[in-house]
Design a protein around this motif. Structure first.
Motif, PDB file in Angstrom:
ATOM      1  N   ILE A 174     -11.957   3.417  -3.810  1.00 50.88           N
ATOM      2  CA  ILE A 174     -10.684   3.689  -3.552  1.00 50.88           C
ATOM      3  C   ILE A 174      -9.836   3.253  -2.074  1.00 50.88           C
ATOM      4  CG2 ILE A 174      -8.899   5.738  -3.090  1.00 50.88           C
ATOM      5  CD1 ILE A 174     -10.359   7.339  -5.224  1.00 50.88           C
ATOM      6  N   ASN A 175     -10.781   3.673  -1.180  1.00 52.62           N
ATOM      7  CA  ASN A 175     -10.455   3.202   0.190  1.00 52.62           C
ATOM      8  C   ASN A 175     -10.727   1.516   0.459  1.00 52.62           C
ATOM      9  OD1 ASN A 175      -9.692   5.595   1.089  1.00 52.62           O
ATOM     10  ND2 ASN A 175     -11.792   6.351   1.817  1.00 52.62           N
ATOM     11  N   ALA A 176     -11.487   0.839  -0.325  1.00 49.80           N
ATOM     12  CA  ALA A 176     -11.724  -0.678  -0.161  1.00 49.80           C
ATOM     13  C   ALA A 176     -10.618  -1.263  -0.934  1.00 49.80           C
ATOM     14  CB  ALA A 176     -13.122  -0.545  -0.697  1.00 49.80           C
TER      15      ALA A 176
ATOM     16  N   THR B  12      -2.569   7.914   1.913  1.00 51.30           N
ATOM     17  CA  THR B  12      -1.205   7.863   1.748  1.00 51.30           C
ATOM     18  C   THR B  12      -0.732   7.587   0.196  1.00 51.30           C
ATOM     19  OG1 THR B  12      -1.193   6.927   3.859  1.00 51.30           O
ATOM     20  CG2 THR B  12       0.780   6.633   2.317  1.00 51.30           C
ATOM     21  N   SER B  13      -1.216   6.530  -0.388  1.00 48.13           N
ATOM     22  CA  SER B  13      -1.086   6.335  -1.680  1.00 48.13           C
ATOM     23  C   SER B  13      -2.099   5.532  -2.476  1.00 48.13           C
ATOM     24  CB  SER B  13       0.493   5.631  -1.858  1.00 48.13           C
ATOM     25  OG  SER B  13       0.083   4.184  -1.433  1.00 48.13           O
ATOM     26  N   VAL B  14      -2.187   5.633  -3.807  1.00 45.29           N
ATOM     27  CA  VAL B  14      -2.977   4.868  -4.630  1.00 45.29           C
ATOM     28  C   VAL B  14      -2.185   4.491  -5.875  1.00 45.29           C
ATOM     29  CG1 VAL B  14      -4.959   4.689  -6.064  1.00 45.29           C
ATOM     30  CG2 VAL B  14      -5.085   5.935  -4.241  1.00 45.29           C
ATOM     31  N   LYS B  15      -1.966   3.143  -6.051  1.00 44.53           N
ATOM     32  CA  LYS B  15      -1.022   2.550  -7.085  1.00 44.53           C
ATOM     33  C   LYS B  15      -1.981   2.091  -8.107  1.00 44.53           C
ATOM     34  CE  LYS B  15       2.772   3.134  -4.848  1.00 44.53           C
ATOM     35  NZ  LYS B  15       3.722   2.072  -4.159  1.00 44.53           N
TER      36      LYS B  15
ATOM     37  N   ILE C  45       1.220   3.452 -12.360  1.00 43.40           N
ATOM     38  CA  ILE C  45       1.395   4.825 -11.755  1.00 43.40           C
ATOM     39  C   ILE C  45       0.793   5.114 -10.449  1.00 43.40           C
ATOM     40  CG2 ILE C  45       0.050   7.034 -12.492  1.00 43.40           C
ATOM     41  CD1 ILE C  45      -0.548   5.655 -15.168  1.00 43.40           C
ATOM     42  N   ALA C  46       1.719   5.986  -9.815  1.00 45.89           N
ATOM     43  CA  ALA C  46       1.822   6.084  -8.319  1.00 45.89           C
ATOM     44  C   ALA C  46       1.091   7.337  -7.924  1.00 45.89           C
ATOM     45  CB  ALA C  46       2.944   5.865  -7.607  1.00 45.89           C
ATOM     46  N   PHE C  47       0.128   7.475  -7.303  1.00 42.87           N
ATOM     47  CA  PHE C  47      -0.370   8.802  -6.787  1.00 42.87           C
ATOM     48  C   PHE C  47      -0.211   8.846  -5.220  1.00 42.87           C
ATOM     49  CE2 PHE C  47      -2.022  10.302 -10.483  1.00 42.87           C
ATOM     50  CZ  PHE C  47      -2.510   9.033 -11.315  1.00 42.87           C
TER      51      PHE C  47
ATOM     52  N   THR D 192      -4.579   0.647  -2.499  1.00 43.02           N
ATOM     53  CA  THR D 192      -4.697   1.863  -1.704  1.00 43.02           C
ATOM     54  C   THR D 192      -4.009   1.627  -0.512  1.00 43.02           C
ATOM     55  OG1 THR D 192      -6.764   2.578  -2.901  1.00 43.02           O
ATOM     56  CG2 THR D 192      -6.046   3.478  -0.897  1.00 43.02           C
ATOM     57  N   VAL D 193      -3.205   2.584  -0.038  1.00 38.30           N
ATOM     58  CA  VAL D 193      -2.731   2.597   1.446  1.00 38.30           C
ATOM     59  C   VAL D 193      -3.159   3.897   2.163  1.00 38.30           C
ATOM     60  CG1 VAL D 193      -0.703   2.809   2.898  1.00 38.30           C
ATOM     61  CG2 VAL D 193      -0.552   1.518   0.689  1.00 38.30           C
ATOM     62  N   GLY D 194      -3.916   3.631   3.058  1.00 35.16           N
ATOM     63  CA  GLY D 194      -4.372   4.867   3.795  1.00 35.16           C
ATOM     64  C   GLY D 194      -5.793   5.017   3.516  1.00 35.16           C
TER      65      GLY D 194
END
Lengths: 149, 116
Positions: A17-19, A62-65, A84-86, A132-134
């Motif tokens: 996710i972070n990558a 911050t966000s995962v799209k 879909i945004a988280f 991913t942001v953040g």
């Protein structure tokens, strides 16, 4: 249809996710020869699908799209059919797409707005991408499933 | 020397029991997992096979590769995957994965040493 039932569009752990600072494909399956491919296939004849995106938030970020994409030309180009945004909370989102929805006005594939779908477009292969942001921490994970029928 | 088709038929005849291969992603109690429910075979090891790292109550589980592919599971099965069989209430850990190949090198099935 070929292969109705539950299909895994991707299970994504914290590091992946972070990558994903750029749009990253998270779908992985094996073809008939056992070779890994970055999409699920053999879905000819699918009329509808329900998709679940289950985001388990640990901490941070911050966000995962999540973008769900299908191909009508055997993988040459991919059409985004759902986004879909988280954010920073655990959440499960489900959508249903139908291949019988008429699209009589030509649609140019492009980037959708958050939490919107492009219904009526169904190819024989599907994949999911995330961006991913953040930086998330803890036991953050993302689980994507498709029920094809 | 068996061809891939002959070996596949032999393993297909053996694979009559429900076996689930479960793959977890990430950590924690809410770690997502994906199940591939296939037909396979599980059996205890014979007393003469209880040597080295093979212990009593270990199970030999056989699953066919083409069934794993049909279920959408990315190959290969690894030691981080779990196995669920009818005769055990808990998930079994995979200790050893042995691909079974035909004479031309085509992998047809996985033979798993499982414990749990």
């Amino acid at each position: 249809m070929d292969n109705p039932g539950i299909h895994n569009l991707g299970d994504v752990a914290l590091s992946a996710i972070n990558a994903a600072t750029a749009a990253t494909v998270v779908t992985s399956a094996s073809d008939a020869q056992g070779t890994t491919q970055a999409f699920i296939a053999d879905l000819d004849g699918m009329l509808a699908c329900s998709i679940s995106a289950n985001f388990n938030w640990g901490a941070g970020g911050t966000s995962v799209k999540v973008t769900i994409e299908t191909s009508l030309d055997q993988g040459t180009t991919w059409t985004e059919v759902a986004r879909i945004a988280f954010g920073a909370a655990s959440e499960q989102n489900v959508i249903n797409l139908s291949g019988l929805t008429p699209k009589t006005t030509p649609v140019t594939p492009g980037t959708l707005s958050d939490d919107t779908c492009l219904d009526g477009i169904m190819g024989d292969r599907w994949r999911a991408r995330i961006i991913t942001v953040g930086t998330y921490t803890g036991n953050t994970s993302l689980s994507l499933r498709m029920h094809a029928r | 020397m068996m061809t891939a088709d002959e070996l596949r038929r032999m393993y297909r005849d053996l694979a009559t029991q429900p076996v689930t291969v479960r793959r977890y992603t990430g950590k924690g109690v809410a770690a997502p997992f994906f199940d591939a429910a296939v037909k396979g075979r599980s059996a205890a090891y014979a007393p003469a096979e209880l040597v080295n790292n093979v212990l009593q109550r270990d199970l030999r589980v056989i699953v066919l590769i083409e069934d794993m592919i049909d279920q959408g599971m990315t190959l290969p099965i690894t030691e981080s995957d779990k196995i669920i069989v009818a005769e055990r209430t808990n998930e079994l850990a995979v200790l050893l994965v042995i691909p079974r190949k035909s004479s031309d090198g085509t992998a047809v099935a996985y033979e798993l040493q499982c414990r749990g």
